[in-house]
Each structure stands twice: as structure tokens, then as C-alpha cells.
Design a protein around this motif. Structure first.
Motif, PDB file in Angstrom:
ATOM      1  N   SER A  23     -11.682  -0.982   5.951  1.00 53.58           N
ATOM      2  CA  SER A  23     -10.339  -0.418   6.107  1.00 53.58           C
ATOM      3  C   SER A  23      -9.396  -0.826   4.976  1.00 53.58           C
ATOM      4  O   SER A  23      -8.209  -0.503   5.008  1.00 53.58           O
ATOM      5  CB  SER A  23      -9.751  -0.868   7.449  1.00 53.58           C
ATOM      6  OG  SER A  23      -9.710  -2.283   7.541  1.00 53.58           O
ATOM      7  N   PHE A  24      -9.914  -1.518   3.963  1.00 53.08           N
ATOM      8  CA  PHE A  24      -9.095  -1.987   2.843  1.00 53.08           C
ATOM      9  C   PHE A  24      -9.310  -1.094   1.621  1.00 53.08           C
ATOM     10  O   PHE A  24     -10.444  -0.774   1.277  1.00 53.08           O
ATOM     11  CB  PHE A  24      -9.474  -3.426   2.461  1.00 53.08           C
ATOM     12  CG  PHE A  24      -9.363  -4.416   3.580  1.00 53.08           C
ATOM     13  CD1 PHE A  24      -8.188  -5.110   3.806  1.00 53.08           C
ATOM     14  CD2 PHE A  24     -10.450  -4.664   4.413  1.00 53.08           C
ATOM     15  CE1 PHE A  24      -8.090  -6.028   4.836  1.00 53.08           C
ATOM     16  CE2 PHE A  24     -10.363  -5.579   5.446  1.00 53.08           C
ATOM     17  CZ  PHE A  24      -9.175  -6.261   5.661  1.00 53.08           C
ATOM     18  N   VAL A  25      -8.205  -0.728   0.982  1.00 54.31           N
ATOM     19  CA  VAL A  25      -8.282   0.055  -0.253  1.00 54.31           C
ATOM     20  C   VAL A  25      -7.454  -0.666  -1.321  1.00 54.31           C
ATOM     21  O   VAL A  25      -6.233  -0.760  -1.213  1.00 54.31           O
ATOM     22  CB  VAL A  25      -7.767   1.490  -0.061  1.00 54.31           C
ATOM     23  CG1 VAL A  25      -7.880   2.258  -1.380  1.00 54.31           C
ATOM     24  CG2 VAL A  25      -8.541   2.200   1.036  1.00 54.31           C
ATOM     25  N   PHE A  26      -8.131  -1.182  -2.349  1.00 49.47           N
ATOM     26  CA  PHE A  26      -7.476  -1.925  -3.416  1.00 49.47           C
ATOM     27  C   PHE A  26      -7.452  -1.106  -4.700  1.00 49.47           C
ATOM     28  O   PHE A  26      -8.398  -0.374  -4.990  1.00 49.47           O
ATOM     29  CB  PHE A  26      -8.233  -3.229  -3.720  1.00 49.47           C
ATOM     30  CG  PHE A  26      -8.280  -4.199  -2.591  1.00 49.47           C
ATOM     31  CD1 PHE A  26      -7.234  -5.085  -2.352  1.00 49.47           C
ATOM     32  CD2 PHE A  26      -9.391  -4.255  -1.749  1.00 49.47           C
ATOM     33  CE1 PHE A  26      -7.283  -5.989  -1.317  1.00 49.47           C
ATOM     34  CE2 PHE A  26      -9.454  -5.153  -0.704  1.00 49.47           C
ATOM     35  CZ  PHE A  26      -8.393  -6.018  -0.490  1.00 49.47           C
ATOM     36  N   LYS A  27      -6.375  -1.264  -5.449  1.00 46.27           N
ATOM     37  CA  LYS A  27      -6.358  -0.808  -6.829  1.00 46.27           C
ATOM     38  C   LYS A  27      -6.839  -1.963  -7.681  1.00 46.27           C
ATOM     39  O   LYS A  27      -6.371  -3.089  -7.528  1.00 46.27           O
ATOM     40  CB  LYS A  27      -4.950  -0.382  -7.250  1.00 46.27           C
ATOM     41  CG  LYS A  27      -4.530   0.980  -6.729  1.00 46.27           C
ATOM     42  CD  LYS A  27      -3.211   1.415  -7.360  1.00 46.27           C
ATOM     43  CE  LYS A  27      -2.858   2.840  -6.946  1.00 46.27           C
ATOM     44  NZ  LYS A  27      -1.569   3.270  -7.572  1.00 46.27           N
ATOM     45  N   GLU A  42      -1.899  -1.675  -2.363  1.00 44.98           N
ATOM     46  CA  GLU A  42      -0.626  -0.957  -2.516  1.00 44.98           C
ATOM     47  C   GLU A  42       0.063  -0.695  -1.189  1.00 44.98           C
ATOM     48  O   GLU A  42       1.295  -0.778  -1.084  1.00 44.98           O
ATOM     49  CB  GLU A  42      -0.862   0.370  -3.251  1.00 44.98           C
ATOM     50  CG  GLU A  42       0.415   1.105  -3.595  1.00 44.98           C
ATOM     51  CD  GLU A  42       0.146   2.329  -4.448  1.00 44.98           C
ATOM     52  OE1 GLU A  42       1.088   2.776  -5.141  1.00 44.98           O
ATOM     53  OE2 GLU A  42      -0.992   2.846  -4.421  1.00 44.98           O
ATOM     54  N   SER A  43      -0.712  -0.410  -0.154  1.00 45.03           N
ATOM     55  CA  SER A  43      -0.129  -0.088   1.151  1.00 45.03           C
ATOM     56  C   SER A  43       0.683  -1.242   1.721  1.00 45.03           C
ATOM     57  O   SER A  43       1.619  -1.041   2.496  1.00 45.03           O
ATOM     58  CB  SER A  43      -1.226   0.305   2.135  1.00 45.03           C
ATOM     59  OG  SER A  43      -2.135  -0.779   2.340  1.00 45.03           O
ATOM     60  N   GLU A  44       0.330  -2.472   1.325  1.00 44.76           N
ATOM     61  CA  GLU A  44       1.022  -3.657   1.839  1.00 44.76           C
ATOM     62  C   GLU A  44       1.815  -4.379   0.745  1.00 44.76           C
ATOM     63  O   GLU A  44       2.417  -5.415   1.013  1.00 44.76           O
ATOM     64  CB  GLU A  44      -0.007  -4.637   2.441  1.00 44.76           C
ATOM     65  CG  GLU A  44      -0.846  -4.064   3.554  1.00 44.76           C
ATOM     66  CD  GLU A  44      -0.051  -3.856   4.833  1.00 44.76           C
ATOM     67  OE1 GLU A  44       0.892  -4.641   5.080  1.00 44.76           O
ATOM     68  OE2 GLU A  44      -0.383  -2.916   5.575  1.00 44.76           O
ATOM     69  N   ASP A  46       9.217  -6.033  -4.559  1.00 48.35           N
ATOM     70  CA  ASP A  46       8.924  -6.818  -3.358  1.00 48.35           C
ATOM     71  C   ASP A  46       7.429  -7.099  -3.176  1.00 48.35           C
ATOM     72  O   ASP A  46       7.015  -7.620  -2.144  1.00 48.35           O
ATOM     73  CB  ASP A  46       9.480  -6.135  -2.109  1.00 48.35           C
ATOM     74  CG  ASP A  46       8.896  -4.749  -1.868  1.00 48.35           C
ATOM     75  OD1 ASP A  46       8.203  -4.225  -2.767  1.00 48.35           O
ATOM     76  OD2 ASP A  46       9.144  -4.176  -0.792  1.00 48.35           O
ATOM     77  N   THR A  47       6.638  -6.791  -4.199  1.00 49.30           N
ATOM     78  CA  THR A  47       5.207  -7.098  -4.145  1.00 49.30           C
ATOM     79  C   THR A  47       5.007  -8.610  -4.041  1.00 49.30           C
ATOM     80  O   THR A  47       5.556  -9.373  -4.828  1.00 49.30           O
ATOM     81  CB  THR A  47       4.490  -6.564  -5.392  1.00 49.30           C
ATOM     82  OG1 THR A  47       4.570  -5.135  -5.416  1.00 49.30           O
ATOM     83  CG2 THR A  47       3.024  -6.995  -5.406  1.00 49.30           C
TER      84      THR A  47
END
Length: 208
Positions: A120-124, A141-143, A184-185
Motif C-alpha cells: 500500500s506504499f508508493v514512494f518517489k 508524497e501522499s504523507e 511541511d515535508t
């Protein structure tokens, strides 16, 4: 999304557990494998992969123990493919008295800047060399979560005096990929406390 920061080994290298429901990603299991396994078991998490930001000895010490215990794959950039097996490349020959780390090869080698989908994880994936030739940063990116390894720290940046290090390349990596992320990353570095892109732009002396 939940996360845990676990400093491991004599250099207190940050290992991170990133979990969504029960699935879990492990970043940089540097040492103290039994301690890490105990924590994962306590939290009733199911690890699905190990992501390495780079292959210096203090980031890989528990790699084989963890991946064999959970039967999960490890990901590493192709430029450091041989580092896991070579103590002179991963630094253990020079920095660990009487101990040389020789790990099994990575299960998957990263090459391109692309999306990495794991459960369920998608990383750039960002290629961020400079601290080491194959340093990468993983951006969820989603978080708005960035796992930067030893590239960017709170009020500092990675050292470049080790084999394969390059100061100009490191700063190019940071300026090209990291400082332009959302303010805010949250930045999860390889050592020390977490920080944010906003705070680093405001106070990191290396970014001025």
C-alpha cells in the motif's frame, strides 16, 4: 500512517518503521537485529520490504538477520551493488576494529528515478548522490514524508570525505530534489532528530 524512529548501533543510526495498518516498511536496519525484531513483534507489524538509503556499514549491520527472519526483499541503488559484499567499500574494514561486514546481495537494484510501489506504499525515488555514489531518498508524497538517509540532517548535511563522496554533487542533489519539496515535508534523516524542509531552509547553514 505511523512511524517509529529506532537509533541502532554505536553510531545511533536511525532505522525507521513505516506502517500502514499492519504492513510495514523497514528503512536502514543498521544493527541490533534482535532489538528491532522484538519491537516489530510487539507492534504486531508485518514487514514487506527493506529500503536502504545507501550501503555504509552503519546502515546495513542487521540487514541479513532481518530479511531472513521475515523473508522479505532488500532494495538498494545499483551503484552500490557490490558494497554489501565488500568491507572495504561499505566502510566496515576501516571503521570497525576486527569486524568486516559482508552481506548477501540486494534482492532488487534501483536504477531510475521512478515510483516504487510496495504493497500500500508508493514512494518517489530520488537519486541523491554525494554522501555516497548510490545514495537515494524515498519520498512518500501522499504523507509528505522524506527518508533522506545521510544526505540531509537537521541543521547539517552528509559528510563527503568518505570514498565516493563529493561535496558539489551532494549540494546539487539537495538543491535539485529536496529543498523544492513542500515546506511541511517531514525529513527522516539517517542520524539525529527529524526535521522539516521549512526548518532546514530557514536554519540549516549549509543551505544558505
Amino acid at each position: 500512517m505511523k512511524w517509529n524512529q529506532i537509533p541502532l548501533g554505536p553510531l545511533q543510526t536511525n532505522c525507521y518503521l513505516l506502517s500502514n495498518e499492519q504492513e510495514c516498511i523497514i528503512f536502514d536496519p543498521g544493527e541490533e537485529g534482535s532489538k528491532l525484531i522484538q519491537l516489530i513483534q510487539q507492534k504486531k507489524l508485518k514487514p514487506i520490504a527493506i529500503l536502504l538509503t545507501h550501503a555504509h556499514f552503519d546502515h546495513i549491520g542487521a540487514l541479513d538477520e532481518i530479511r531472513e527472519f521475515y523473508n522479505i526483499p532488500a532494495y538498494l541503488h545499483q551503484k552500490e551493488e557490490k558494497w554489501l559484499m565488500d568491507p572495504s567499500l561499505n566502510g566496515s574494514k576501516s571503521f570497525l576494529a576486527g569486524q568486516s561486514m559482508q552481506m548477501k546481495p540486494a534482492d532488487f537494484l534501483l536504477t531510475d528515478e521512478t515510483e516504487l510501489e510496495l504493497g500500500s506504499f508508493v514512494f518517489k525515488l530520488f537519486k541523491t548522490p554525494g554522501h555516497s555514489p548510490g545514495s537515494v531518498s524515498y519520498y512518500l508524497e501522499s504523507e509528505r514524508m522524506l527518508f533522506s538517509g545521510d544526505v540531509l540532517f537537521k541543521n547539517s548535511v552528509g559528510r563527503t570525505d568518505l570514498p565516493g563522496g563529493n561535496e558539489a554533487q551532494l549540494m546539487k542533489s539537495i538543491n535539485q530534489h529536496l529543498v523544492n519539496l513542500s515546506a511541511d515535508t517531514i525529513v527522516f534523516p539517517g542520524h539525529g532528530p527529524v526535521t522539516t524542509i521549512e526548518d532546514e531552509i530557514a536554519s540549516n547553514p549549509f543551505l544558505r
